[in-house]
Design a protein around this motif. Structure first.
Motif, PDB file in Angstrom:
ATOM      1  N   THR A  23      28.354  38.919  79.958  1.00  0.00           N
ATOM      2  CA  THR A  23      29.604  39.126  79.218  1.00  0.00           C
ATOM      3  C   THR A  23      29.322  39.462  77.764  1.00  0.00           C
ATOM      4  OG1 THR A  23      30.755  37.619  80.704  1.00  0.00           O
ATOM      5  CG2 THR A  23      31.805  38.055  78.584  1.00  0.00           C
ATOM      6  N   ALA A  24      28.378  38.752  77.153  1.00  0.00           N
ATOM      7  CA  ALA A  24      28.037  39.012  75.752  1.00  0.00           C
ATOM      8  C   ALA A  24      27.479  40.421  75.566  1.00  0.00           C
ATOM      9  CB  ALA A  24      27.036  37.967  75.251  1.00  0.00           C
ATOM     10  N   ILE A  25      26.618  40.857  76.469  1.00  0.00           N
ATOM     11  CA  ILE A  25      26.034  42.198  76.375  1.00  0.00           C
ATOM     12  C   ILE A  25      27.113  43.253  76.590  1.00  0.00           C
ATOM     13  CG2 ILE A  25      24.442  43.815  77.487  1.00  0.00           C
ATOM     14  CD1 ILE A  25      22.643  41.328  78.045  1.00  0.00           C
ATOM     15  N   SER A  26      27.977  43.044  77.570  1.00  0.00           N
ATOM     16  CA  SER A  26      29.062  43.997  77.838  1.00  0.00           C
ATOM     17  C   SER A  26      30.013  44.092  76.649  1.00  0.00           C
ATOM     18  CB  SER A  26      29.841  43.589  79.084  1.00  0.00           C
ATOM     19  OG  SER A  26      29.011  43.623  80.212  1.00  0.00           O
ATOM     20  N   ASP A  27      30.318  42.943  76.030  1.00  0.00           N
ATOM     21  CA  ASP A  27      31.188  42.944  74.845  1.00  0.00           C
ATOM     22  C   ASP A  27      30.531  43.642  73.666  1.00  0.00           C
ATOM     23  OD1 ASP A  27      33.070  41.580  76.317  1.00  0.00           O
ATOM     24  OD2 ASP A  27      32.669  39.622  75.387  1.00  0.00           O
ATOM     25  N   ARG A  28      29.217  43.511  73.574  1.00  0.00           N
ATOM     26  CA  ARG A  28      28.471  44.117  72.463  1.00  0.00           C
ATOM     27  C   ARG A  28      28.408  45.636  72.575  1.00  0.00           C
ATOM     28  NH1 ARG A  28      26.535  46.361  68.816  1.00  0.00           N
ATOM     29  NH2 ARG A  28      24.647  45.902  67.650  1.00  0.00           N
ATOM     30  N   PHE A  29      28.398  46.142  73.807  1.00  0.00           N
ATOM     31  CA  PHE A  29      28.297  47.586  74.048  1.00  0.00           C
ATOM     32  C   PHE A  29      29.464  48.054  74.926  1.00  0.00           C
ATOM     33  CE2 PHE A  29      23.964  45.971  73.489  1.00  0.00           C
ATOM     34  CZ  PHE A  29      23.540  46.755  72.424  1.00  0.00           C
ATOM     35  N   PRO A  30      30.701  47.978  74.434  1.00  0.00           N
ATOM     36  CA  PRO A  30      31.860  48.300  75.265  1.00  0.00           C
ATOM     37  C   PRO A  30      31.944  49.768  75.689  1.00  0.00           C
ATOM     38  CG  PRO A  30      32.532  48.023  72.990  1.00  0.00           C
ATOM     39  CD  PRO A  30      31.087  47.618  73.067  1.00  0.00           C
ATOM     40  N   ASP A  31      31.295  50.655  74.958  1.00  0.00           N
ATOM     41  CA  ASP A  31      31.366  52.084  75.277  1.00  0.00           C
ATOM     42  C   ASP A  31      30.361  52.520  76.336  1.00  0.00           C
ATOM     43  OD1 ASP A  31      33.375  52.312  73.406  1.00  0.00           O
ATOM     44  OD2 ASP A  31      32.017  52.870  71.789  1.00  0.00           O
ATOM     45  N   ARG A  32      29.476  51.624  76.746  1.00  0.00           N
ATOM     46  CA  ARG A  32      28.457  51.978  77.740  1.00  0.00           C
ATOM     47  C   ARG A  32      28.794  51.346  79.085  1.00  0.00           C
ATOM     48  NH1 ARG A  32      22.598  51.208  75.418  1.00  0.00           N
ATOM     49  NH2 ARG A  32      22.140  51.966  77.512  1.00  0.00           N
ATOM     50  N   ALA A  33      28.610  52.109  80.126  1.00  0.00           N
ATOM     51  CA  ALA A  33      28.824  51.611  81.485  1.00  0.00           C
ATOM     52  C   ALA A  33      27.550  50.896  81.924  1.00  0.00           C
ATOM     53  CB  ALA A  33      29.165  52.768  82.415  1.00  0.00           C
ATOM     54  N   LEU A  34      27.329  49.712  81.364  1.00  0.00           N
ATOM     55  CA  LEU A  34      26.066  48.997  81.585  1.00  0.00           C
ATOM     56  C   LEU A  34      25.828  48.654  83.053  1.00  0.00           C
ATOM     57  CD1 LEU A  34      26.099  46.677  78.458  1.00  0.00           C
ATOM     58  CD2 LEU A  34      24.747  48.737  78.812  1.00  0.00           C
ATOM     59  N   GLY A  35      26.879  48.313  83.775  1.00  0.00           N
ATOM     60  CA  GLY A  35      26.706  48.000  85.190  1.00  0.00           C
ATOM     61  C   GLY A  35      26.195  49.193  85.973  1.00  0.00           C
ATOM     62  N   VAL A  36      26.738  50.371  85.671  1.00  0.00           N
ATOM     63  CA  VAL A  36      26.302  51.597  86.346  1.00  0.00           C
ATOM     64  C   VAL A  36      24.871  51.938  85.931  1.00  0.00           C
ATOM     65  CG1 VAL A  36      26.751  54.070  86.625  1.00  0.00           C
ATOM     66  CG2 VAL A  36      28.658  52.457  86.595  1.00  0.00           C
ATOM     67  N   GLU A  37      24.581  51.814  84.640  1.00  0.00           N
ATOM     68  CA  GLU A  37      23.225  52.119  84.155  1.00  0.00           C
ATOM     69  C   GLU A  37      22.201  51.167  84.764  1.00  0.00           C
ATOM     70  OE1 GLU A  37      22.876  52.354  79.865  1.00  0.00           O
ATOM     71  OE2 GLU A  37      24.852  53.285  79.715  1.00  0.00           O
ATOM     72  N   TYR A  38      22.486  49.879  84.705  1.00  0.00           N
ATOM     73  CA  TYR A  38      21.534  48.873  85.191  1.00  0.00           C
ATOM     74  C   TYR A  38      21.360  48.949  86.709  1.00  0.00           C
ATOM     75  CZ  TYR A  38      19.166  44.404  85.745  1.00  0.00           C
ATOM     76  OH  TYR A  38      18.270  43.423  86.068  1.00  0.00           O
TER      77      TYR A  38
END
Length: 195
Positions: A23-38
Motif C-alpha cells: 500500500t505504501a509503495i502504491s501510494d508513493r507511485f500512484p501514476d505507475r501500474a505497479l501490479g502490472v509491472e511487477y
C-alpha cells in the motif's frame, strides 16, 4: 513499526507488514501500474516450493489447481476458486490487495510456459480504474471491467488442457505430496489434485 521485522534476516515478515508495504509503495507511485509491472517480472519460484510445484505441472489446468490448493501456504488470505465449464471457466480471486499483479502473473506465466499467446476472455476487478486502458490491454490482451461485484478471470476451458513446456512431472508429484503434508486441515490434505 512495520519494517522492524527486516532487521533480522531470519525472521518471517508478517502478512500485515507485506500489505502495508504494498500500500505504501502504491501510494508513493500512484501514476505507475505497479501490479502490472511487477506481475511481469516476478517468477513463480518466488513462492518457494509452492511455485516450483506449480511450474512442474503438466498442463495449465493442473498448474491452476496446484496454485489454488497450495497458495495458502505462502499467503494465508489468498483464495482462487476455479469454476470449470464445458466452454468457459472462471477463476474468482479472493485477495485483499495486489489483484493486478496476480492477473498479470497468471497471464504472463501461462504464455511463458506454454509458448502460446493465451489471453483471458475478460477480466473483472472490484476497484476503480487507476490507469489507462492501454496498460491493461498490452499486458493481458483482454477487455477489463472495473468496479465489478467480484474479481474474476474468464477464459476458454480448452486453455486448461494446454501442456506446459519443460516440466518434470515426477518432481511436481513429489512436491505436491510434500505440500499436502504442510496443509493445516486434514480434509484439505485428502483432496489431492494429482495428475
Amino acid at each position: 513499526g512495520h519494517f522492524s521485522e527486516l532487521e533480522d534476516p531470519d525472521t518471517l515478515v508478517s502478512y500485515d507488514s507485506l500489505l502495508y508495504a504494498w500500500t505504501a509503495i502504491s501510494d508513493r507511485f500512484p501514476d505507475r501500474a505497479l501490479g502490472v509491472e511487477y506481475g511481469q517480472l516476478v517468477d513463480a519460484s518466488a513462492l518457494g516450493v509452492v511455485g516450483v510445484a506449480v511450474l512442474n505441472a503438466t498442463t495449465v489446468g493442473v498448474m491452476v489447481e496446484r496454485l489454488m490448493r497450495f497458495q495458502r501456504i505462502a499467503d494465508p488470505h489468498f483464495r482462487v476458486p476455479l469454476e470449470r465449464g464445458d466452454e468457459i471457466s472462471v477463476i474468482t480471486m479472493e485477495l485483499p490487495n495486489g489483484m493486478e499483479m496476480f492477473v498479470t502473473s497468471v497471464v504472463h506465466h501461462t504464455r511463458k510456459h506454454t509458448d502460446r499467446d493465451i489471453a483471458p476472455l475478460r477480466v473483472e476487478l472490484r476497484h476503480a480504474q487507476r490507469h489507462p486502458t492501454s496498460i491493461y490491454d498490452e499486458a493481458w490482451h483482454a477487455p477489463v471491467q472495473f468496479e465489478r461485484p467480484a474479481q474474476t478471470l474468464w477464459f476458454n476451458s480448452s486453455v486448461l488442457d494446454t501442456p506446459l513446456l519443460s516440466v518434470s512431472p515426477d518432481a511436481g508429484r513429489y512436491l505436491e505430496r510434500y505440500l499436502e503434508s504442510m496443509l493445516p486441515d486434514e480434509d484439505l490434505r485428502k483432496a489431492s489434485v494429482s495428475e
